[in-house]
Scaffold this active site. Structure first.
Site, mmCIF file in Angstrom:
data_model
loop_
_atom_site.group_PDB
_atom_site.id
_atom_site.type_symbol
_atom_site.label_atom_id
_atom_site.label_comp_id
_atom_site.label_asym_id
_atom_site.label_seq_id
_atom_site.Cartn_x
_atom_site.Cartn_y
_atom_site.Cartn_z
ATOM 1 N NE ARG A 214 44.144 27.103 62.423
ATOM 2 C CZ ARG A 214 44.086 28.434 62.251
ATOM 3 N NH1 ARG A 214 42.971 29.079 62.531
ATOM 4 N NH2 ARG A 214 45.111 29.098 61.796
ATOM 5 C CE1 TYR B 237 33.635 25.904 62.578
ATOM 6 C CE2 TYR B 237 32.969 27.691 64.042
ATOM 7 C CZ TYR B 237 33.954 27.009 63.352
ATOM 8 O OH TYR B 237 35.270 27.409 63.447
ATOM 9 C CD GLU C 95 56.336 24.682 59.528
ATOM 10 O OE1 GLU C 95 56.296 24.209 60.678
ATOM 11 O OE2 GLU C 95 55.939 25.845 59.248
ATOM 12 C CD GLN C 96 58.941 25.798 64.616
ATOM 13 O OE1 GLN C 96 59.999 25.970 65.205
ATOM 14 N NE2 GLN C 96 57.792 26.271 65.064
ATOM 15 C CG ASP D 43 48.020 34.762 63.669
ATOM 16 O OD1 ASP D 43 47.141 35.573 63.316
ATOM 17 O OD2 ASP D 43 47.768 33.607 64.025
#
Length: 397
Positions: free
Chosen positions: A112, A218, A37-38, A296
């Site tokens: 998220r 929401y 992970e960067q 993605d």
């Protein structure tokens, strides 16, 4: 060559939800991996998301439901479509009780970052390498060589590109195809519950539809905040970065004249984020040799079906199944994974794309016909092909 007693050396590029889910499902399957992970810390930008039954059932199998339920909020109502000018309800679906009966799981909303933290609990901490920005990959017959920004390199028998819409791995293994300008941009903000209108705190996913725009909200974070995301014409705005911002005045100007409940939420939010939705056609192929893509990086989609994160989790579950079943033939495993996933994700890309036209109709006969269709539809049943899918039991090619 890999030490087959320990399994192949699997490198996952990207420590977002998809990359961590890949690590979690590989761990469940008895394989090991290294996640590069960067960023210097595992964080997730953005705001809220919907976690539908097709994702929840997979999280349950990762044995992370205690952590998940501690941060998620169950929706009682979904697809609450309202008219932009006065809030007239066009259609609404009861989710509580019905989701469980149809699909065996509820539908939830959460931040998220909370979903990322939940999935991370299923990944061994020693697998994660932070501050490791991958800048390139060289394919070889028996694996790949990864290059990093600090000049270091790493060998891998299998590479999984889970590095998002601007994927370095995708760029290295597919023909460069620049994204197309969609003409749509998104605004996002989070409104603290103590300044949010009471109307927005209900356990409901509400979508206001209007000419050229729609507005979604929401509650998240156990009801302590309201997630807002809205879509409007982009003009000449083309920045796809989730860290870019707009002003509250710019946000307001796009929804001037809408129901005061909408504009009150905009006012109550802080500085909004803003990003352009860039369009990418489905790939015809996303695996090459011992390198593949996930989430993605493989199939970026408009957020209008709220399935981006769910599809990454599904990818991870299927990929782990394929690799575990063919650990001595990684190339065949990656081909099988692609074949099992590519048609489903392409279909979701396409239906998500077409939803923008439906949501943004100007007032008139087409809009009235759409509203009549919404009133007579049952999206919870009609989208059963999405929510009833079980990545752990789908028949592999």
């Amino acid at each position: 060559m890999p030490d087959l007693a320990r399994g192949p050396r699997i490198a996952i590029i990207g420590g977002g939800i998809g990359g961590l889910a890949a690590g979690a499902f590989l761990h469940r399957a008895g394989l090991t991996a290294t996640i590069y992970e960067q960023a210097p810390a595992l964080t997730e930008v953005g705001a809220g998301l919907v976690v539908a039954p097709n994702a929840v059932r997979l999280l349950r199998r990762l044995d992370v439901m205690e952590q998940f339920l501690g941060r998620a909020l169950q929706l009682d109502w979904g697809w609450e479509f309202r008219r932009w000018a006065d809030g007239t309800v066009l259609s609404v679906e009861q989710l509580s009780g019905v989701c469980e009966e149809l699909y065996g799981e509820s539908t939830y909303v959460m931040h998220r970052a909370d979903l990322l933290d939940t999935v991370k609990t299923a990944v061994p901490g020693e697998w994660i390498r932070l501050g490791s920005r991958c800048t390139g990959v060289d394919a070889a017959p028996d694996g790949a060589l990864l290059h990093f920004a600090d000049g270091s390199r790493a060998e891998a028998d299998i590479v999984i590109g889970a590095d998002g819409v601007h994927s370095v791995i995708r760029s290295a293994m597919t023909e460069p195809t620049p994204p197309e300008y969609s003409g749509i941009c998104a605004f996002r903000t989070i409104v603290p519950a103590d300044v949010a209108p009471e109307f927005a705190l209900r356990p409901a996913q509400t979508l206001w539809l209007g000419p050229g725009r729609h507005f979604v909200h929401y509650p998240i974070a156990g009801g302590s905040a309201v997630n807002v995301v809205a879509f409007a014409p982009a003009g000449d705005y083309t920045d796809e970065s989730w860290s870019a911002t707009a002003t509250i005045e710019e946000f307001h100007s796009e929804f001037a004249g809408w129901d005061p409940r909408v504009t009150d939420l905009i006012t109550a939010g802080g500085v909004p984020g803003r990003w352009a939705l860039l369009d990418r056609a489905p790939l015809r192929q996303w695996s090459q040799g011992r390198i593949t893509l996930l989430g993605d990086a493989a199939h970026p989609m408009f957020p209008f079906f709220a399935q981006g994160a769910a599809q990454s989790i599904e990818d991870a579950a299927v990929l782990a199944r394929c690799l575990a079943a063919s650990v001595d033939d990684p190339e065949q495993a990656l081909k099988q994974y692609e074949a099992a996933r590519i048609h489903r994700t392409a279909r979701l890309q396409q239906v998500s794309h077409s939803r923008s036209d439906i949501n943004h109709l100007p007032d008139g006969p087409q809009q009235q016909a759409r509203d009549a269709t919404l009133a007579g539809s049952d999206p919870l049943v009609g989208n059963g092909w999405i929510y009833g899918y079980d990545a752990d039991s789908v028949v592999l090619p």
